[in-house]
Design a protein around this motif. Structure first.
Motif, short mmCIF file in Angstrom:
data_model
loop_
_atom_site.label_atom_id
_atom_site.label_comp_id
_atom_site.label_asym_id
_atom_site.label_seq_id
_atom_site.Cartn_x
_atom_site.Cartn_y
_atom_site.Cartn_z
N ALA A 107 0.83 -1.21 0.00
CA ALA A 107 0.00 0.00 0.00
C ALA A 107 0.86 1.26 0.00
CB ALA A 107 -0.93 0.00 1.21
N GLU A 108 1.94 1.27 0.79
CA GLU A 108 2.76 2.48 0.89
C GLU A 108 3.60 2.69 -0.38
OE1 GLU A 108 2.63 4.95 3.27
OE2 GLU A 108 0.83 3.79 3.67
N TRP A 109 4.02 1.63 -1.04
CA TRP A 109 4.71 1.82 -2.32
C TRP A 109 3.76 2.30 -3.41
CZ3 TRP A 109 9.51 2.73 -3.25
CH2 TRP A 109 10.50 2.26 -2.39
N GLY A 110 2.50 1.85 -3.35
CA GLY A 110 1.51 2.41 -4.28
C GLY A 110 1.30 3.89 -4.02
N ARG A 111 1.24 4.29 -2.74
CA ARG A 111 1.09 5.69 -2.39
C ARG A 111 2.30 6.49 -2.92
NH1 ARG A 111 -1.80 7.95 2.06
NH2 ARG A 111 -2.01 5.89 2.99
N TYR A 112 3.48 5.92 -2.78
CA TYR A 112 4.70 6.57 -3.30
C TYR A 112 4.57 6.83 -4.80
CZ TYR A 112 9.16 6.07 -5.77
OH TYR A 112 10.19 6.20 -6.67
N GLU A 113 4.14 5.83 -5.56
CA GLU A 113 4.04 6.00 -7.01
C GLU A 113 3.07 7.14 -7.36
OE1 GLU A 113 5.73 4.92 -9.40
OE2 GLU A 113 6.23 2.81 -9.27
N SER A 114 2.00 7.27 -6.59
CA SER A 114 1.05 8.35 -6.84
C SER A 114 1.62 9.70 -6.46
CB SER A 114 -0.25 8.07 -6.07
OG SER A 114 -1.18 9.11 -6.27
N VAL A 115 2.24 9.78 -5.27
CA VAL A 115 2.77 11.05 -4.78
C VAL A 115 3.90 11.57 -5.65
CG1 VAL A 115 3.97 12.14 -2.83
CG2 VAL A 115 2.01 10.65 -2.41
N LEU A 116 4.63 10.68 -6.33
CA LEU A 116 5.68 11.13 -7.25
C LEU A 116 5.17 12.20 -8.20
CD1 LEU A 116 7.64 7.99 -8.53
CD2 LEU A 116 8.58 9.94 -7.30
N ASN A 117 3.93 12.07 -8.63
CA ASN A 117 3.37 13.02 -9.60
C ASN A 117 3.25 14.43 -9.04
OD1 ASN A 117 2.73 11.02 -11.77
ND2 ASN A 117 1.46 10.17 -10.13
N VAL A 118 3.20 14.55 -7.72
CA VAL A 118 3.16 15.86 -7.06
C VAL A 118 4.56 16.28 -6.64
CG1 VAL A 118 2.21 17.17 -5.13
CG2 VAL A 118 0.82 15.43 -6.27
N ALA A 119 5.28 15.35 -6.01
CA ALA A 119 6.59 15.67 -5.43
C ALA A 119 7.60 16.08 -6.49
CB ALA A 119 7.11 14.49 -4.62
N LEU A 120 7.51 15.49 -7.68
CA LEU A 120 8.47 15.80 -8.75
C LEU A 120 7.84 16.63 -9.88
CD1 LEU A 120 10.44 12.44 -9.12
CD2 LEU A 120 10.97 14.42 -7.69
N ALA A 121 6.64 17.13 -9.66
CA ALA A 121 5.98 17.93 -10.70
C ALA A 121 6.88 19.09 -11.10
CB ALA A 121 4.64 18.45 -10.19
N GLY A 122 7.05 19.27 -12.40
CA GLY A 122 7.90 20.35 -12.88
C GLY A 122 9.37 20.00 -12.94
N SER A 123 9.75 18.83 -12.43
CA SER A 123 11.16 18.43 -12.44
C SER A 123 11.56 17.92 -13.82
CB SER A 123 11.41 17.33 -11.42
OG SER A 123 11.13 17.77 -10.11
N ARG A 124 12.84 18.02 -14.11
CA ARG A 124 13.36 17.50 -15.37
C ARG A 124 13.63 16.00 -15.20
NH1 ARG A 124 18.48 20.26 -16.93
NH2 ARG A 124 18.72 20.87 -14.75
N ALA A 125 12.55 15.23 -15.30
CA ALA A 125 12.66 13.80 -15.08
C ALA A 125 11.66 13.06 -15.96
CB ALA A 125 12.43 13.46 -13.61
N TRP A 126 12.10 11.90 -16.44
CA TRP A 126 11.24 10.99 -17.19
C TRP A 126 11.41 9.63 -16.55
CZ3 TRP A 126 10.97 10.94 -23.27
CH2 TRP A 126 9.96 10.06 -23.68
N LEU A 127 10.35 9.14 -15.93
CA LEU A 127 10.38 7.88 -15.21
C LEU A 127 9.52 6.87 -15.94
CD1 LEU A 127 9.75 9.29 -11.61
CD2 LEU A 127 11.90 9.22 -12.89
N MET A 128 10.12 5.76 -16.34
CA MET A 128 9.39 4.66 -16.96
C MET A 128 9.47 3.48 -16.01
SD MET A 128 9.94 2.71 -20.63
CE MET A 128 9.46 4.12 -21.65
N CYS A 129 8.31 3.11 -15.43
CA CYS A 129 8.27 2.10 -14.38
C CYS A 129 7.74 0.79 -14.94
CB CYS A 129 7.38 2.56 -13.22
SG CYS A 129 7.85 4.18 -12.55
N GLY A 130 8.56 -0.25 -14.90
CA GLY A 130 8.20 -1.52 -15.50
C GLY A 130 7.38 -2.40 -14.57
#
Length: 307
Positions: A107-130
């Motif tokens: 559950a907490e790793w799922g929360r992490y994946e969602s929060v990434l979209n806020v925490a890194l918003a505007g960052s120069r990053a491209w994350l491809m999660c397999g």
């Protein structure tokens, strides 16, 4: 601008069809390219890269990178901060480690994946999660569609029809905390300053299974959260400690209420006065749970038991 994709694959060919163009394009552009996958997929990727491309990519073990949600998030920040020029980006071909997790960890790793979209918003990053659709539980695959705005499709991208706004996802996953154990819980019924809290942790944490070399850091994390209880809560709180087969847990309860979302997931402003304590605690602990409402705030800090 952040790009956050889920790569859902069920064959090696499907993995390679998206992964190889992703990393080789990054090399050609001069991006910082990380491959953080399973050992099997790292070797498969190497077999399909030429020598120059392979040498330009940083390969990291997935178990080390995906160590805890807070530390993994900060690892992204550090890599982004270290980008050498104004045009390059951080590209991460990641494969989160879902095997062997219990319900709380999942559950907490799922929360992490969602929060990434806020925490890194505007960052120069491209994350491809397999996500290996043959190896992972269907619930994990379904959740990936909720936490990633886009799906990697070959060399292209498509909007994820199941994507959930992070605030909505966060709220939906703030269910009741698991009940405390019936036996083996030690309790400090009230504190108003930090000295009794630190002594309480020192007296009990290692006995309950805390790795001794993590005690000082764990005490710091507890101190930071308990300080919030005094400063921003009702001026006091209570602390409990217990252990399970997997973790040592410290629970801090106060009568204050925290209204903001994503607390401790968003990197604190170095010039600001607030937000540092929970951010620090998330870096130190393997998991951090927080629930807040009309009756007060509960924070649980978890560290893996000594092996």
């Amino acid at each position: 601008m952040l790009v956050h994709q889920a790569l859902l694959f069920d064959t090696a060919a499907a993995f390679l069809a998206a992964a190889v163009p992703f990393v080789t394009e990054g090399v050609r552009r001069g991006d910082a390219v990380l491959a953080v996958t399973s050992g099997e997929h790292a070797e498969l990727l190497r077999e399909h890269l030429d020598g120059a491309d392979e040498r330009a990519i940083t390969f990291l073990p997935a178990a080390g990178w995906f160590d805890s949600p807070g530390r993994t998030l900060n690892a992204h920040h550090r890599r982004i901060d270290a980008l050498p020029g104004p045009s390059g980006i951080l590209r991460v071909l990641g494969e989160p480690v879902w095997s062997g997790l219990d319900a709380l960890e999942t559950a907490e790793w799922g929360r992490y994946e969602s929060v990434l979209n806020v925490a890194l918003a505007g960052s120069r990053a491209w994350l491809m999660c397999g996500y290996d659709c043959d190896a992972l539980p269907p619930a994990v695959i379904d959740d990936a569609r909720h936490t990633h705005p886009a799906l990697a499709v070959g060399t292209g991208s498509a909007a994820s029809p199941g994507y959930a706004d992070p605030a909505t996802y966060y709220a939906e996953h703030d269910g009741p905390l698991q009940p405390r154990p019936v036996h083996g819980v030690v309790w400090l019924p009230e504190f108003h300053d930090m000295a009794p809290v630190r002594q309480f942790v020192a007296d009990h944490a290692v006995r309950l299974g805390m790795p001794p070399d993590r005690l000082d850091d764990f005490t710091l994390a507890v101190n930071e959260v308990a300080t919030n209880s005094v400063r921003h809560g009702a001026g006091n709180g209570e602390v409990r400690l217990w252990s399970t087969e997997r973790r040592v847990t410290c629970e801090i309860v106060d009568r204050g209420r925290a209204a903001a979302n994503f607390l401790g997931f968003l990197r604190a402003d170095p010039n600001g006065e607030r937000g540092h304590g929970l951010w620090i605690a998330r870096q130190i602990c393997d998991l951090l749970e927080m629930r807040s409402g009309a009756s007060g705030t509960t924070v649980r800090l978890h560290v893996r038991r000594a092996v």
